[in-house]
Every structure is written in structure tokens, then in C-alpha cells.
Motif scaffolding. Sequence first.
Motif, PDB file in Angstrom:
ATOM      1  N   LEU A 194       0.830  -1.209   0.000  1.00 54.64           N
ATOM      2  CA  LEU A 194       0.000   0.000   0.000  1.00 54.64           C
ATOM      3  C   LEU A 194       0.865   1.259   0.000  1.00 54.64           C
ATOM      4  CD1 LEU A 194      -2.762  -1.107   2.540  1.00 54.64           C
ATOM      5  CD2 LEU A 194      -3.107  -0.627   0.113  1.00 54.64           C
ATOM      6  N   GLU A 195       1.947   1.247   0.749  1.00 53.65           N
ATOM      7  CA  GLU A 195       2.847   2.398   0.778  1.00 53.65           C
ATOM      8  C   GLU A 195       3.538   2.577  -0.576  1.00 53.65           C
ATOM      9  OE1 GLU A 195       3.158   4.648   3.136  1.00 53.65           O
ATOM     10  OE2 GLU A 195       1.554   3.582   4.156  1.00 53.65           O
ATOM     11  N   GLU A 196       3.855   1.483  -1.231  1.00 52.51           N
ATOM     12  CA  GLU A 196       4.486   1.571  -2.553  1.00 52.51           C
ATOM     13  C   GLU A 196       3.523   2.166  -3.578  1.00 52.51           C
ATOM     14  OE1 GLU A 196       6.755  -1.317  -5.825  1.00 52.51           O
ATOM     15  OE2 GLU A 196       5.994  -2.152  -3.942  1.00 52.51           O
ATOM     16  N   ILE A 197       2.259   1.827  -3.473  1.00 50.05           N
ATOM     17  CA  ILE A 197       1.245   2.356  -4.397  1.00 50.05           C
ATOM     18  C   ILE A 197       1.147   3.873  -4.273  1.00 50.05           C
ATOM     19  CG2 ILE A 197      -1.238   2.395  -4.896  1.00 50.05           C
ATOM     20  CD1 ILE A 197      -1.283  -0.573  -4.122  1.00 50.05           C
ATOM     21  N   ARG A 198       1.309   4.383  -3.059  1.00 49.58           N
ATOM     22  CA  ARG A 198       1.259   5.835  -2.834  1.00 49.58           C
ATOM     23  C   ARG A 198       2.304   6.575  -3.657  1.00 49.58           C
ATOM     24  NH1 ARG A 198      -0.895   8.117   2.035  1.00 49.58           N
ATOM     25  NH2 ARG A 198      -1.906   6.602   3.406  1.00 49.58           N
ATOM     26  N   GLU A 199       3.450   5.930  -3.884  1.00 46.29           N
ATOM     27  CA  GLU A 199       4.571   6.586  -4.554  1.00 46.29           C
ATOM     28  C   GLU A 199       4.478   6.486  -6.073  1.00 46.29           C
ATOM     29  OE1 GLU A 199       7.994   4.733  -2.957  1.00 46.29           O
ATOM     30  OE2 GLU A 199       7.624   5.366  -0.875  1.00 46.29           O
ATOM     31  N   GLU A 200       3.561   5.671  -6.592  1.00 45.05           N
ATOM     32  CA  GLU A 200       3.404   5.506  -8.027  1.00 45.05           C
ATOM     33  C   GLU A 200       2.475   6.593  -8.583  1.00 45.05           C
ATOM     34  OE1 GLU A 200       4.764   3.190 -10.092  1.00 45.05           O
ATOM     35  OE2 GLU A 200       6.001   2.373  -8.482  1.00 45.05           O
ATOM     36  N   PRO A 201       2.389   6.706  -9.938  1.00 46.25           N
ATOM     37  CA  PRO A 201       1.403   7.634 -10.519  1.00 46.25           C
ATOM     38  C   PRO A 201       0.006   7.322  -9.993  1.00 46.25           C
ATOM     39  CG  PRO A 201       2.883   6.787 -12.195  1.00 46.25           C
ATOM     40  CD  PRO A 201       3.189   6.016 -10.943  1.00 46.25           C
ATOM     41  N   PRO A 202      -0.873   8.307  -9.944  1.00 48.23           N
ATOM     42  CA  PRO A 202      -2.167   8.106  -9.274  1.00 48.23           C
ATOM     43  C   PRO A 202      -2.999   6.976  -9.880  1.00 48.23           C
ATOM     44  CG  PRO A 202      -2.160  10.105 -10.629  1.00 48.23           C
ATOM     45  CD  PRO A 202      -0.754   9.625 -10.563  1.00 48.23           C
ATOM     46  N   PHE A 203      -3.539   6.152  -8.993  1.00 47.18           N
ATOM     47  CA  PHE A 203      -4.439   5.071  -9.386  1.00 47.18           C
ATOM     48  C   PHE A 203      -5.870   5.455  -9.043  1.00 47.18           C
ATOM     49  CE2 PHE A 203      -0.375   2.906  -8.965  1.00 47.18           C
ATOM     50  CZ  PHE A 203      -0.378   2.035 -10.047  1.00 47.18           C
ATOM     51  N   ASP A 204      -6.804   4.776  -9.686  1.00 48.33           N
ATOM     52  CA  ASP A 204      -8.224   5.019  -9.424  1.00 48.33           C
ATOM     53  C   ASP A 204      -8.762   4.100  -8.334  1.00 48.33           C
ATOM     54  OD1 ASP A 204      -8.414   6.915 -11.568  1.00 48.33           O
ATOM     55  OD2 ASP A 204      -8.414   5.232 -12.962  1.00 48.33           O
ATOM     56  N   LEU A 205      -8.161   2.924  -8.188  1.00 45.73           N
ATOM     57  CA  LEU A 205      -8.698   1.930  -7.265  1.00 45.73           C
ATOM     58  C   LEU A 205      -7.589   0.965  -6.856  1.00 45.73           C
ATOM     59  CD1 LEU A 205     -11.367   0.715  -6.008  1.00 45.73           C
ATOM     60  CD2 LEU A 205     -11.456  -0.763  -8.026  1.00 45.73           C
ATOM     61  N   VAL A 206      -7.647   0.506  -5.596  1.00 46.78           N
ATOM     62  CA  VAL A 206      -6.736  -0.539  -5.107  1.00 46.78           C
ATOM     63  C   VAL A 206      -7.564  -1.799  -4.875  1.00 46.78           C
ATOM     64  CG1 VAL A 206      -5.179  -1.258  -3.269  1.00 46.78           C
ATOM     65  CG2 VAL A 206      -5.183   1.122  -4.032  1.00 46.78           C
ATOM     66  N   VAL A 207      -7.095  -2.925  -5.400  1.00 45.96           N
ATOM     67  CA  VAL A 207      -7.793  -4.200  -5.254  1.00 45.96           C
ATOM     68  C   VAL A 207      -6.885  -5.178  -4.517  1.00 45.96           C
ATOM     69  CG1 VAL A 207      -8.929  -6.101  -6.453  1.00 45.96           C
ATOM     70  CG2 VAL A 207      -9.040  -3.787  -7.407  1.00 45.96           C
ATOM     71  N   ILE A 208      -7.400  -5.726  -3.417  1.00 46.06           N
ATOM     72  CA  ILE A 208      -6.671  -6.754  -2.662  1.00 46.06           C
ATOM     73  C   ILE A 208      -7.394  -8.078  -2.900  1.00 46.06           C
ATOM     74  CG2 ILE A 208      -5.870  -7.513  -0.398  1.00 46.06           C
ATOM     75  CD1 ILE A 208      -5.964  -4.615   0.510  1.00 46.06           C
ATOM     76  N   ILE A 209      -6.712  -9.013  -3.544  1.00 47.93           N
ATOM     77  CA  ILE A 209      -7.359 -10.281  -3.887  1.00 47.93           C
ATOM     78  C   ILE A 209      -6.516 -11.460  -3.422  1.00 47.93           C
ATOM     79  CG2 ILE A 209      -8.723  -9.442  -5.834  1.00 47.93           C
ATOM     80  CD1 ILE A 209      -6.536 -10.342  -7.704  1.00 47.93           C
ATOM     81  N   ARG A 210      -7.216 -12.525  -3.102  1.00 50.53           N
ATOM     82  CA  ARG A 210      -6.568 -13.777  -2.718  1.00 50.53           C
ATOM     83  C   ARG A 210      -7.505 -14.899  -3.141  1.00 50.53           C
ATOM     84  NH1 ARG A 210      -7.589 -17.433   1.206  1.00 50.53           N
ATOM     85  NH2 ARG A 210      -5.860 -18.684   2.041  1.00 50.53           N
ATOM     86  N   GLY A 211      -7.076 -15.695  -4.063  1.00 47.36           N
ATOM     87  CA  GLY A 211      -7.926 -16.770  -4.544  1.00 47.36           C
ATOM     88  C   GLY A 211      -7.442 -18.115  -4.066  1.00 47.36           C
ATOM     89  N   GLY A 212      -8.384 -19.012  -3.821  1.00 45.13           N
ATOM     90  CA  GLY A 212      -8.016 -20.358  -3.412  1.00 45.13           C
ATOM     91  C   GLY A 212      -7.440 -20.385  -2.018  1.00 45.13           C
ATOM     92  N   GLY A 213      -6.793 -21.497  -1.656  1.00 36.49           N
ATOM     93  CA  GLY A 213      -6.196 -21.625  -0.341  1.00 36.49           C
ATOM     94  C   GLY A 213      -7.209 -22.028   0.706  1.00 36.49           C
ATOM     95  N   ALA A 214      -6.705 -22.338   1.877  1.00 34.63           N
ATOM     96  CA  ALA A 214      -7.564 -22.775   2.968  1.00 34.63           C
ATOM     97  C   ALA A 214      -8.220 -21.582   3.647  1.00 34.63           C
ATOM     98  CB  ALA A 214      -6.743 -23.560   3.981  1.00 34.63           C
TER      99      ALA A 214
END
Length: 414
Positions: free
Chosen positions: A203-223
Amino acid sequence: MNEVLTLFELNSLVHEVIEDNFDEQYWVVGELSDVSTPAFGGHFYGELVQKDEESDRIVARARITCWARNYNIIRLRFQKEAGETLRKGLQVKLLVEVNFHEQYGYSLNVVDIDSTFTLGDLAKRRREILQQLEKDGILHDNQSLPLPRLLKRIAVISSATAAGYGDFCHQLEENDYGFHFDVQLFPAVMQGEQVPESIIAALEEIREEPPFDLVVIIRGGGASSDLSDFDSYELAACIALYPLPVLTGIGHERDETVLDYVAHTKVKTPTAAAAFIIEHQAEEAALLDDLYQRITHSAKEQIQREKQRLEHQRAVLPLIFMGFYQKGENKLVLLSQRLSSSAKQSLEREKHSLQLMQQRLNSLDPRLLLKRGYTITTCGGKLVRSIEGLAEGEVLTTQTEKGEIYSKVILIQK
């Protein structure tokens, strides 16, 4: 003098005492520590500890063992009921037998586990985190952010090798509307104790990049048991205070984490996250299309009205022109009449003025003066008005009505 025993003899005595006095099974509560997860069919080994609630210092510990014949039954049932695995840091309620072995010492043999206790502890932990976020006044901060109308640049936090991330990207690329999205991955650990720290760093790294419209946190599968790694106050607070809307797609249909409560929008899976973004864009596109249709329709109506107005003006203008022409002609006639009358009056005035001037000129005619008996005397062609300028011997000419008299100046007397 006290009897001297070997260590084995002493341990044997302890063994006998424990067998004689702890021949029952006991429910004991504690936290799993130093867990060694066996391969399929193996024995389970670990440590059960109790910590002081205020200082988090370990105040008691015991080695635990669950034999393979029993462990596989307990493990499967516990995962099904609690959605968890027997892992380090988990609060558990175990049914144990007290054992003491001369070589291996004191240990607890696990006979059963109470899934409802662990569920209650996880729910309690999650509830405490949410209560703290509510107390801090930040629980709904990210949800209050406006979702951009155009979701173009998407920052994704996920494991680079996760199948869910591939499903997410594939669904965005193959959408039925032909929308294009700029997706950038920020890799993070999505399982284990490092999950909160890793996601916060992303999340901190995203702050330093060019502006984004949305942040998506995904995790598929797993227990499902791995989802408790996301129940972290530090991570939840970071997302709650994040300046960009955060969309979570973690776990399965029946699973929920603290992050789902603080995120701007929560969905169940990575594919559901992609579907949400596509649907959002489709709704905005439909609004824009409707706006385009209304503007086009309004413009056509306005053009039609202007055409009708111009047609009306084209039909009316000749009539208006004729009216103006007739009025102008009437004005010209009236003006001509006024000018003619004015000209005549001016001519009469000028004629009268000329007559008066003529009379004045006539009254000044020298011949009239001569008829009245006056004479006009000149000297050298100049009118003699006085004796000034005359000299003796000069010839004077005197004009009378009947003729001229020439005389010479003999004497000038003032």
C-alpha cells in the motif's frame, strides 16, 4: 540421610504419581506455539502456552502430542467446523490426557478439540479489532470516499503466482464491452504471519506511483484457515485511512475478514472483484450513452425549431420589407413635399432679401445724388473728401448731373 536415586528412578516415581492421580481427561485452554505440522499420516507435535493478558509474558507451557491415528480425524473436523488449521498463535480448547515419560518428560496427549471455542475466540478477536476501529473513528473512512466514475488504472495487491490474480486479469481483459484497464501488480505475501506487514508495504508503494483510481486486494483459493492472517488492526487501520478506495476479494463465499468491514467495497472472490469493476464501467458507459442520446435528441429538436423559425422568417421578411418599403416611400413623398414647400419659402425669403438689397444699392447710386444737385469732386481719379492732400496747381474734376467741370487749385485755405 536421603536416598540417592537415579534420574530414571525419579522420573519413574513421577510417572507413577501422575498415572495414579491424573487418570482422567481434562479440557485445557491455551495458545498453540512451536507447531510442527506433519505430513499426511504423521504425528502432530507442538507446544501449548498461556500468556499474561497484560504483559503477554508466557506464564505456563506444556508439550503436546496428537498421534496420527487421532490427528487426521481431529484436523479434518476442525477445519470443516472452524475453518482453521492447528497453527501457531491459535487459541484452542483441547481435551488432553496427562502423560509423563521417563525419557521425554511431561506432555499432554491431545484426544479432542472444541471447535466452537476457537470460533468464538476468532470472532472475539475480530470484534475487538472492529470495536477499536470504531472507537478511533476510522471504521468507515474508506467507505466514505467517492468511487471514481472512470476506473482506468487499477493497483492490485496479490501473490504474483496466485491463480486468483490470473483469473482477475483474464476476466478484465475478456470483458464483453471491450473496456481497457491498466492493471499493475504489487506483489505481497497472502498467507502466514507476514500478511499484514507485506500488504501494508504494498500500500505504501502504491502511494509513490502515478495516481491510481482503485486498489484491489485479492486472494484466490487456499484454505479458509489462512484468512485469520488478515485480521490485523494495523492492516485494517491502514486501509481505513487509505486515500484511495480499496476493493477486497479475499477468501470464499462464506468467509469474511476485518478488511472486508473497513474496505470501500467487499466482494467474495477475485473474479467477483473483476466483475464489479466491469459492471461499474458498464453502468457509467450506459449513463454516458443515455446522456449522449439526450443531448443528440435535444440538439436535433433545437435544429428543427431553428429551421422552422428561419422558414417563417423567410416567408415573413418579404412582407416586412414591403411594409418598410411602403413606409419609406410614404416618408420620401412627405419629405419631398416638405422639402418643396421649404424650398419655396426659402426662395421667397431670399427673393425678398435681394429686393431689399437692390433697393439699398439703388439708394446709394451716385447718379441719384447728382440729380438732387450734389456734385462729386475727384483729383487724379481719387475722390476728394477734404483739403488734406491737395496742392496748389492740381486739376480738380467736378461731376454734375449735366457734365464735368475742370478747375485748378489756386489757394488752399484751412
